[in-house]
Design a protein around this motif. Structure first.
Motif, PDB file in Angstrom:
ATOM      1  N   LEU A 135     -23.445 -12.483  15.045  1.00 43.95           N
ATOM      2  CA  LEU A 135     -24.184 -11.827  13.965  1.00 43.95           C
ATOM      3  C   LEU A 135     -23.163 -11.009  13.171  1.00 43.95           C
ATOM      4  N   ILE A 136     -22.927 -11.406  11.922  1.00 45.68           N
ATOM      5  CA  ILE A 136     -21.911 -10.718  11.124  1.00 45.68           C
ATOM      6  C   ILE A 136     -22.540  -9.944   9.976  1.00 45.68           C
ATOM      7  N   SER A 137     -21.957  -8.798   9.688  1.00 44.29           N
ATOM      8  CA  SER A 137     -22.458  -7.946   8.615  1.00 44.29           C
ATOM      9  C   SER A 137     -22.277  -8.627   7.270  1.00 44.29           C
ATOM     10  N   VAL A 138     -23.276  -8.451   6.420  1.00 48.46           N
ATOM     11  CA  VAL A 138     -23.213  -8.978   5.054  1.00 48.46           C
ATOM     12  C   VAL A 138     -22.009  -8.383   4.317  1.00 48.46           C
ATOM     13  N   ASN A 139     -21.536  -7.223   4.780  1.00 48.89           N
ATOM     14  CA  ASN A 139     -20.399  -6.567   4.136  1.00 48.89           C
ATOM     15  C   ASN A 139     -19.049  -6.939   4.739  1.00 48.89           C
ATOM     16  N   SER A 140     -19.045  -7.803   5.749  1.00 47.97           N
ATOM     17  CA  SER A 140     -17.785  -8.222   6.358  1.00 47.97           C
ATOM     18  C   SER A 140     -17.040  -9.163   5.415  1.00 47.97           C
ATOM     19  N   PRO A 141     -15.722  -9.220   5.519  1.00 48.26           N
ATOM     20  CA  PRO A 141     -14.951 -10.106   4.626  1.00 48.26           C
ATOM     21  C   PRO A 141     -15.379 -11.569   4.706  1.00 48.26           C
ATOM     22  N   ILE A 142     -15.668 -12.065   5.912  1.00 50.84           N
ATOM     23  CA  ILE A 142     -16.026 -13.486   6.030  1.00 50.84           C
ATOM     24  C   ILE A 142     -17.402 -13.744   5.399  1.00 50.84           C
ATOM     25  N   ALA A 143     -18.344 -12.819   5.583  1.00 49.56           N
ATOM     26  CA  ALA A 143     -19.666 -13.009   4.961  1.00 49.56           C
ATOM     27  C   ALA A 143     -19.547 -12.942   3.444  1.00 49.56           C
ATOM     28  N   ARG A 144     -18.771 -12.010   2.943  1.00 46.99           N
ATOM     29  CA  ARG A 144     -18.601 -11.896   1.493  1.00 46.99           C
ATOM     30  C   ARG A 144     -17.967 -13.164   0.931  1.00 46.99           C
TER      31      ARG A 144
END
Length: 158
Positions: free
Chosen positions: A119-128
């Protein structure tokens, strides 16, 4: 006022934690303080000071959760038509173009992020880097060590 995106599961978990704090933890701490008071002198009463400290943490967490819930924007991707685009709440499988290694992430709010559960944050580099991409789109993630090229393999709204 900023709204914070959160999945349905994330909002449910916060509400459950809030209920637990208010109905179980808070009364237990109040009882612990009452018991400790009966032991006499409060200046050197370790149980009393520990219970008061726990009370401070508990009340602080209750306030934090209530503030988050008052500014939350619940996004339920299962109710959206899947157009294959990576959005908040989507479950995305990507492939490292060099190693052909695949990994699946779900894009969630900051409070829900847990890399051990992918579960990755929407603000993480990969999600962005993934947001807005579609199946077969490639993107480059720049890490401190190198640049890694990925391709979006699958986008699910589950």
């Amino acid at each position: 006022m900023n709204q914070f995106p959160m999945t349905v599961a994330g909002e449910k978990a916060l509400r459950e934690e809030l209920n637990e704090l208010k109905t179980v933890r808070r009364p237990a701490i109040v009882n612990a303080i009452a018991d400790a008071r009966e032991h006499g002198d409060l200046k050197e009463n370790a149980e009393y000071h520990a219970a008061r400290e726990q009370q401070g943490f508990c009340e602080g967490r209750i306030q934090e959760i209530e503030a988050k819930l008052s500014n939350v924007q619940i996004i339920d991707v299962t109710k959206m038509p899947n157009n294959g685009r990576v959005i908040f709440g989507a479950t995305v499988t990507i492939e490292n173009i060099d190693t052909e290694e695949q990994v699946t992430y779900r894009i969630v709010g900051d409070d829900e992020a847990d890399i051990k559960q992918n579960l990755i944050s929407v603000n993480s580099p990969i999600a962005r880097a993934m947001i807005g991409k579609e199946v077969d789109d490639a993107f480059t993630l720049t890490t401190p060590a190198k640049q890694v090229d990925y391709e979006v393999v699958e986008v699910q709204y589950i």
